[in-house]
Motif scaffolding. Structure first.
Motif, PDB file in Angstrom:
ATOM      1  N   ALA A   1     -15.000   7.269  -3.447  1.00 13.42           N
ATOM      2  CA  ALA A   1     -13.499   6.786  -3.520  1.00 13.42           C
ATOM      3  C   ALA A   1     -13.316   5.508  -3.329  1.00 13.42           C
ATOM      4  O   ALA A   1     -12.119   4.892  -3.203  1.00 13.42           O
ATOM      5  N   LEU A   2     -14.289   4.800  -2.774  1.00 15.33           N
ATOM      6  CA  LEU A   2     -14.201   3.359  -2.050  1.00 15.33           C
ATOM      7  C   LEU A   2     -13.493   2.314  -3.330  1.00 15.33           C
ATOM      8  O   LEU A   2     -12.592   1.879  -2.776  1.00 15.33           O
ATOM      9  N   PRO A   3     -13.889   2.393  -4.485  1.00 10.39           N
ATOM     10  CA  PRO A   3     -13.216   1.414  -5.205  1.00 10.39           C
ATOM     11  C   PRO A   3     -11.677   1.750  -5.253  1.00 10.39           C
ATOM     12  O   PRO A   3     -10.957   0.466  -5.200  1.00 10.39           O
ATOM     13  N   GLN A   4     -11.480   2.901  -5.280  1.00 15.02           N
ATOM     14  CA  GLN A   4      -9.986   3.343  -5.275  1.00 15.02           C
ATOM     15  C   GLN A   4      -9.428   2.646  -3.992  1.00 15.02           C
ATOM     16  O   GLN A   4      -8.112   2.073  -3.961  1.00 15.02           O
ATOM     17  N   HIS A   5     -10.058   2.843  -3.031  1.00 14.98           N
ATOM     18  CA  HIS A   5      -9.409   2.364  -1.627  1.00 14.98           C
ATOM     19  C   HIS A   5      -9.344   0.631  -1.437  1.00 14.98           C
ATOM     20  O   HIS A   5      -8.363  -0.076  -0.855  1.00 14.98           O
ATOM     21  N   LEU A   6     -10.387   0.275  -2.325  1.00  8.60           N
ATOM     22  CA  LEU A   6     -10.309  -1.355  -2.186  1.00  8.60           C
ATOM     23  C   LEU A   6      -9.300  -1.932  -3.162  1.00  8.60           C
ATOM     24  O   LEU A   6      -9.012  -3.375  -3.278  1.00  8.60           O
ATOM     25  N   LYS A   7      -8.840  -1.215  -4.086  1.00 11.40           N
ATOM     26  CA  LYS A   7      -7.935  -1.354  -5.186  1.00 11.40           C
ATOM     27  C   LYS A   7      -6.961  -2.540  -4.675  1.00 11.40           C
ATOM     28  O   LYS A   7      -6.505  -3.570  -5.410  1.00 11.40           O
ATOM     29  N   PRO A   8      -6.007  -1.996  -3.850  1.00 11.16           N
ATOM     30  CA  PRO A   8      -5.012  -2.499  -3.407  1.00 11.16           C
ATOM     31  C   PRO A   8      -5.106  -4.139  -3.003  1.00 11.16           C
ATOM     32  O   PRO A   8      -4.515  -5.038  -3.281  1.00 11.16           O
ATOM     33  N   PHE A   9      -6.138  -4.285  -2.395  1.00 13.32           N
ATOM     34  CA  PHE A   9      -6.746  -5.609  -2.075  1.00 13.32           C
ATOM     35  C   PHE A   9      -7.015  -6.718  -3.166  1.00 13.32           C
ATOM     36  O   PHE A   9      -6.586  -7.825  -3.293  1.00 13.32           O
ATOM     37  N   GLU A  10      -7.713  -5.915  -4.059  1.00 15.67           N
ATOM     38  CA  GLU A  10      -8.313  -6.554  -5.425  1.00 15.67           C
ATOM     39  C   GLU A  10      -6.913  -6.906  -6.092  1.00 15.67           C
ATOM     40  O   GLU A  10      -6.776  -8.067  -6.592  1.00 15.67           O
TER      41      GLU A  10
ATOM     42  N   ASP B   1       1.571  -8.142   7.143  1.00 23.40           N
ATOM     43  CA  ASP B   1       1.685  -7.026   7.731  1.00 23.40           C
ATOM     44  C   ASP B   1       0.987  -5.847   7.003  1.00 23.40           C
ATOM     45  O   ASP B   1       0.470  -4.834   7.304  1.00 23.40           O
ATOM     46  N   MET B   2       1.540  -5.800   5.580  1.00 22.62           N
ATOM     47  CA  MET B   2       0.959  -4.931   4.715  1.00 22.62           C
ATOM     48  C   MET B   2      -0.290  -4.964   4.555  1.00 22.62           C
ATOM     49  O   MET B   2      -0.942  -3.690   4.655  1.00 22.62           O
ATOM     50  N   VAL B   3      -0.991  -5.887   4.203  1.00 24.48           N
ATOM     51  CA  VAL B   3      -2.190  -6.114   4.063  1.00 24.48           C
ATOM     52  C   VAL B   3      -3.134  -5.635   5.336  1.00 24.48           C
ATOM     53  O   VAL B   3      -3.898  -4.510   5.337  1.00 24.48           O
TER      54      VAL B   3
END
Ligand SMILES: N[C@@H](CCC(=O)N[C@@H](CS)C(=O)NCC(=O)O)C(=O)O
Length: 225
Positions: A151-160, A120-122
């Motif tokens: 800003a995209l790398p920061q937004h993708l960070k949680p998934f990474e 759910d969190m993802v």
């Protein structure tokens, strides 16, 4: 996916029992699912990938914008929007509710409550970034794209972060089995990859996710990436 208006691929279902035999007759393969949506990938592509990969068949009802603008269908939709999804006599709206329903019914919601919470969190994180993307594309593309890309790398960070914590990025986003959030994340990466080809200066951030993509490889729809 392929052209709109077609019925989804029908392979042997992996998670659903085969229809029972009655005498000499096999029940006709009527797709249990119907997706009602515009002739675009948009908010339905993740569910299409999920259904195809899970060997499910479904029907598409394609709504032309001209007919939508006439009003009655919009008025009949609970939130005045599409997609609308039918599973037998259950009618659902809201793309994430549809993904969750498919996650529950097809066993794509983690192995236990804890994994379900992470899934759910993802998925909520995917939705946050999807909304930013939609807002960029539809309301502010020229003025907003540079900041968006920054800003995209920061937004993708949680998934990474999550991927790197799970078998060094060689596995699914949560645990050892695919979930509906994997399909939704994959679709999010896919739409950003399209953006990447339009705007190559964004760099090769997508390669970070290649292991995730590879973890899902083998599925026919991976060719879309
Ligand atoms: N939160 C909804 C958003 C649905 C949505 O934005 N639908 C758009 C198409 S992607 C729509 O129906 N637009 C036509 C309208 O609002 O009249 C979902 O996830 O399903």
């Amino acid at each position: 996916m392929g052209p709109p208006g077609r019925t989804g691929r029908c392979r042997l279902p992996r998670n659903r029992p085969l229809p029972p035999l009655t005498g000499f007759f096999v029940h006709p393969a009527v797709p249990p699912y119907t997706i009602v949506y515009f002739p675009v990938q948009g908010r339905c592509e993740a569910m299409r990938m999920l259904l195809a990969d899970q060997g499910q068949s479904w029907k598409e009802e394609v709504v032309a914008m001209q007919s939508w603008l006439q009003g009655p269908l919009k008025a009949s939709c609970l939130y005045g929007q599409l997609p609308k999804f039918q599973d037998g006599d259950l009618t659902l709206y809201q793309s994430n509710a549809i993904l969750r329903h498919l996650g529950r019914t097809l066993g794509l919601y983690g192995k236990d409550q804890q994994e379900a919470a992470l899934v759910d969190m993802v998925n909520d994180g995917v939705e946050d970034l999807r909304c930013k993307y939609v807002s960029l594309i539809y309301t502010n593309y020229e003025a907003g794209k540079e900041d968006y890309v920054k800003a995209l790398p920061q937004h993708l960070k949680p998934f990474e972060t999550l991927l790197s914590q799970n078998k060094g990025g060689q596995a699914f986003i949560v645990g050892d089995q695919i979930s509906f959030a994997d399909y939704n994340l994959l679709d999010l990466l896919r739409i950003h990859q399209v953006e990447n080809t339009r705007c190559p200066s964004t760099g090769d951030w997508l390669s970070t996710f290649s292991a995730h993509t590879m973890a899902l490889a083998g599925a026919p729809w991976i060719l879309l990436l």
